[in-house]
Design a protein around this motif. Sequence first.
Motif: not given
Length: 354
Positions: A319, A347, A294-295, A330, A289, A349, A292, A311-314
Amino acid sequence: MFYSFHFYCIYHLLNMKSSLTLLCLVVWVNVDASSAQTEIEGACINPTVMNGFIVQSNERNVHPRNSKIHYSCNVGFKPSTGGWWGEATCTEGTWSGISECIAQGVQCDPPPKVENAIVEIPYQNTYIDGFEVNYECRKSFEIEGLKKLTCENGSWTTPPPTCKQYCGKPEGAGETFLILDQVLERYENGNQIDYKCISPYTGPRGNTTCKNGEWHMPIECKASCPDPPRITNGDFTMENRDVEDVITEVSYQCSRQYTLSFTGSIRCQNGKWPRPPKCLRPCEISTFDAEYNLQNLAKKENIAHGEKKTLHCKEGYYHEYKQIGWNIKKIEVKCDDGAIQYGEHIPICSHRYS
């Protein structure tokens, strides 16, 4: 009158063991030139030597008076007068000094045959004095007595050996059963041993006998299975038992969120269990969290071994690995025994560049 000499070589057996030695004789011959004619008064004709041969020959087979010849004997014979060759003189048409060739010592009949023995010698009707013979037993036979016999004065020096069959140490001794008698590397025919089974092998105490190189009445120690192997984060469930209530087959299951490395049962064979399955660990996703970008996940999330997660980027992040014309938001990861696998690209972002 003039003199000349003849040089003759003969083969003769010297050491009685079939090796040949070359002997050479120098024979002086006196020749009366006045007697060198077709018909010589008092001359002698070549004699016949039984079991021997003349070492000086005459092309006309005629020898003048007072001349001498030498002869030798065949292998295994010698002149009765002794020595390795004999001499004869022509006197008034007859030979004086011719002696017979006699057998060199009393000879032996063929050596006795021994069952299950190997003897490598040339076959003959008789064997000369001093001849030696060696016996060797075939595989799984043991010799008793002297291996070597020698021909002496018409007979073999010692009785022949015997070849006795034996049994080796029974297979499994010290592993599946214990020999209660003295432990030997070889046992003679008729030898008996007592034994008992060693854990985890079971069976009644018994005995077995060596017969014709094999153990009669096979040793019966059956493997008894120990308890099934335990596994971390799991245990065996289904089980099968034999008539003696010993567990012989089991299946396993893992604790919650853990995954078996393989399914199915394992079976005990010959007192041994094969390697059991493992319980593979789940993966915790929330560890990505903060660092990286990530959302945030709604809650800490675990995925089982072998499962995948997207996983999704904020918002506003992409990426780092970009395909031409695309901003990737993603990332797909997979759990492998507690460790997140994400292929070639970490992974992470990054903030969108303006």
